[in-house]
Design a protein around this motif. Structure first.
Motif, PDB file in Angstrom:
ATOM      1  N   ILE A 112      35.548  40.056  30.845  1.00 43.31           N
ATOM      2  CA  ILE A 112      35.068  41.203  30.066  1.00 43.31           C
ATOM      3  C   ILE A 112      35.810  41.372  28.743  1.00 43.31           C
ATOM      4  O   ILE A 112      35.331  42.064  27.858  1.00 43.31           O
ATOM      5  CB  ILE A 112      35.126  42.506  30.881  1.00 43.31           C
ATOM      6  CG1 ILE A 112      36.551  42.832  31.321  1.00 43.31           C
ATOM      7  CG2 ILE A 112      34.181  42.434  32.064  1.00 43.31           C
ATOM      8  CD1 ILE A 112      36.700  44.210  31.943  1.00 43.31           C
ATOM      9  N   ALA A 113      36.998  40.755  28.627  1.00 45.23           N
ATOM     10  CA  ALA A 113      37.763  40.898  27.387  1.00 45.23           C
ATOM     11  C   ALA A 113      38.870  39.858  27.333  1.00 45.23           C
ATOM     12  O   ALA A 113      39.220  39.253  28.345  1.00 45.23           O
ATOM     13  CB  ALA A 113      38.373  42.298  27.293  1.00 45.23           C
ATOM     14  N   ASP A 126      46.048  49.573  39.561  1.00 40.71           N
ATOM     15  CA  ASP A 126      45.927  48.855  40.835  1.00 40.71           C
ATOM     16  C   ASP A 126      45.451  47.410  40.733  1.00 40.71           C
ATOM     17  O   ASP A 126      45.669  46.630  41.655  1.00 40.71           O
ATOM     18  CB  ASP A 126      44.995  49.593  41.782  1.00 40.71           C
ATOM     19  CG  ASP A 126      45.531  50.946  42.201  1.00 40.71           C
ATOM     20  OD1 ASP A 126      46.754  51.179  42.041  1.00 40.71           O
ATOM     21  OD2 ASP A 126      44.738  51.768  42.676  1.00 40.71           O
ATOM     22  N   TYR A 127      44.808  47.034  39.644  1.00 39.95           N
ATOM     23  CA  TYR A 127      44.268  45.675  39.534  1.00 39.95           C
ATOM     24  C   TYR A 127      45.101  44.756  38.654  1.00 39.95           C
ATOM     25  O   TYR A 127      44.607  43.741  38.170  1.00 39.95           O
ATOM     26  CB  TYR A 127      42.819  45.735  39.046  1.00 39.95           C
ATOM     27  CG  TYR A 127      41.923  46.412  40.042  1.00 39.95           C
ATOM     28  CD1 TYR A 127      41.636  45.805  41.257  1.00 39.95           C
ATOM     29  CD2 TYR A 127      41.397  47.664  39.790  1.00 39.95           C
ATOM     30  CE1 TYR A 127      40.843  46.431  42.194  1.00 39.95           C
ATOM     31  CE2 TYR A 127      40.596  48.299  40.725  1.00 39.95           C
ATOM     32  CZ  TYR A 127      40.323  47.684  41.924  1.00 39.95           C
ATOM     33  OH  TYR A 127      39.545  48.301  42.850  1.00 39.95           O
ATOM     34  N   TYR A 128      46.389  45.078  38.513  1.00 42.07           N
ATOM     35  CA  TYR A 128      47.291  44.207  37.750  1.00 42.07           C
ATOM     36  C   TYR A 128      47.285  42.787  38.319  1.00 42.07           C
ATOM     37  O   TYR A 128      47.341  41.807  37.589  1.00 42.07           O
ATOM     38  CB  TYR A 128      48.719  44.763  37.750  1.00 42.07           C
ATOM     39  CG  TYR A 128      49.407  44.618  39.081  1.00 42.07           C
ATOM     40  CD1 TYR A 128      50.166  43.485  39.348  1.00 42.07           C
ATOM     41  CD2 TYR A 128      49.256  45.581  40.076  1.00 42.07           C
ATOM     42  CE1 TYR A 128      50.774  43.324  40.586  1.00 42.07           C
ATOM     43  CE2 TYR A 128      49.849  45.425  41.296  1.00 42.07           C
ATOM     44  CZ  TYR A 128      50.603  44.300  41.558  1.00 42.07           C
ATOM     45  OH  TYR A 128      51.187  44.134  42.787  1.00 42.07           O
ATOM     46  N   TRP A 129      47.203  42.701  39.633  1.00 43.61           N
ATOM     47  CA  TRP A 129      47.249  41.401  40.316  1.00 43.61           C
ATOM     48  C   TRP A 129      46.047  40.536  39.947  1.00 43.61           C
ATOM     49  O   TRP A 129      46.160  39.312  39.859  1.00 43.61           O
ATOM     50  CB  TRP A 129      47.332  41.594  41.828  1.00 43.61           C
ATOM     51  CG  TRP A 129      46.169  42.347  42.394  1.00 43.61           C
ATOM     52  CD1 TRP A 129      46.070  43.703  42.559  1.00 43.61           C
ATOM     53  CD2 TRP A 129      44.930  41.803  42.831  1.00 43.61           C
ATOM     54  NE1 TRP A 129      44.842  44.029  43.079  1.00 43.61           N
ATOM     55  CE2 TRP A 129      44.118  42.877  43.255  1.00 43.61           C
ATOM     56  CE3 TRP A 129      44.417  40.514  42.911  1.00 43.61           C
ATOM     57  CZ2 TRP A 129      42.834  42.707  43.743  1.00 43.61           C
ATOM     58  CZ3 TRP A 129      43.141  40.343  43.404  1.00 43.61           C
ATOM     59  CH2 TRP A 129      42.366  41.428  43.817  1.00 43.61           C
ATOM     60  N   SER A 161      36.085  40.700  35.173  1.00 41.58           N
ATOM     61  CA  SER A 161      35.259  41.783  35.694  1.00 41.58           C
ATOM     62  C   SER A 161      35.708  42.092  37.126  1.00 41.58           C
ATOM     63  O   SER A 161      36.231  41.233  37.816  1.00 41.58           O
ATOM     64  CB  SER A 161      33.800  41.335  35.693  1.00 41.58           C
ATOM     65  OG  SER A 161      33.010  42.231  36.435  1.00 41.58           O
ATOM     66  N   LEU A 162      35.476  43.303  37.565  1.00 44.64           N
ATOM     67  CA  LEU A 162      35.791  43.684  38.936  1.00 44.64           C
ATOM     68  C   LEU A 162      34.651  43.366  39.912  1.00 44.64           C
ATOM     69  O   LEU A 162      34.761  43.676  41.095  1.00 44.64           O
ATOM     70  CB  LEU A 162      36.112  45.183  39.014  1.00 44.64           C
ATOM     71  CG  LEU A 162      37.405  45.619  38.352  1.00 44.64           C
ATOM     72  CD1 LEU A 162      37.566  47.137  38.465  1.00 44.64           C
ATOM     73  CD2 LEU A 162      38.602  44.914  38.950  1.00 44.64           C
ATOM     74  N   ASP A 163      33.600  42.731  39.425  1.00 42.10           N
ATOM     75  CA  ASP A 163      32.474  42.385  40.301  1.00 42.10           C
ATOM     76  C   ASP A 163      32.958  41.594  41.506  1.00 42.10           C
ATOM     77  O   ASP A 163      33.627  40.585  41.364  1.00 42.10           O
ATOM     78  CB  ASP A 163      31.435  41.545  39.551  1.00 42.10           C
ATOM     79  CG  ASP A 163      30.745  42.328  38.452  1.00 42.10           C
ATOM     80  OD1 ASP A 163      30.838  43.577  38.471  1.00 42.10           O
ATOM     81  OD2 ASP A 163      30.115  41.697  37.580  1.00 42.10           O
ATOM     82  N   GLY A 164      32.636  42.069  42.682  1.00 45.34           N
ATOM     83  CA  GLY A 164      32.984  41.369  43.913  1.00 45.34           C
ATOM     84  C   GLY A 164      34.405  41.558  44.373  1.00 45.34           C
ATOM     85  O   GLY A 164      34.817  41.008  45.374  1.00 45.34           O
TER      86      GLY A 164
END
Length: 80
Positions: free
Chosen positions: A24-25, A49-52, A75-78
């Protein structure tokens, strides 16, 4: 993902299991973000929370992100 008794998040993900479906970026790591991928996660996802996921997508550890380096933001998809 689940929350352990001590309040920490437990995941069953391994870096080789995750293939980001979409980028996404691209993010230029700033001096104050070195060793703090949680700050980058908060900027793009609204949560630290999604640093990993950022580390996995860039094949890095928390100590590897350096100032002036480009990091892809998946992207956080899935995942979420």
């Amino acid at each position: 993902m689940s929350i352990r008794e001590d309040g920490l998040m437990e995941t069953a993900y391994y870096w080789y299991d995750i293939k980001p479906s979409k980028i996404i970026a691209k993010h230029l790591v700033k001096k104050w973000e070195v060793g703090r991928p949680d700050l980058i996660s908060f900027r793009y996802y609204g949560t630290p929370d999604y640093y990993w996921l950022i580390l996995v997508a860039n094949n890095k550890t928390i100590f590897d992100l350096q100032e002036g380096e480009w990091a892809v933001i998946p992207s956080l998809d899935g995942v979420a």
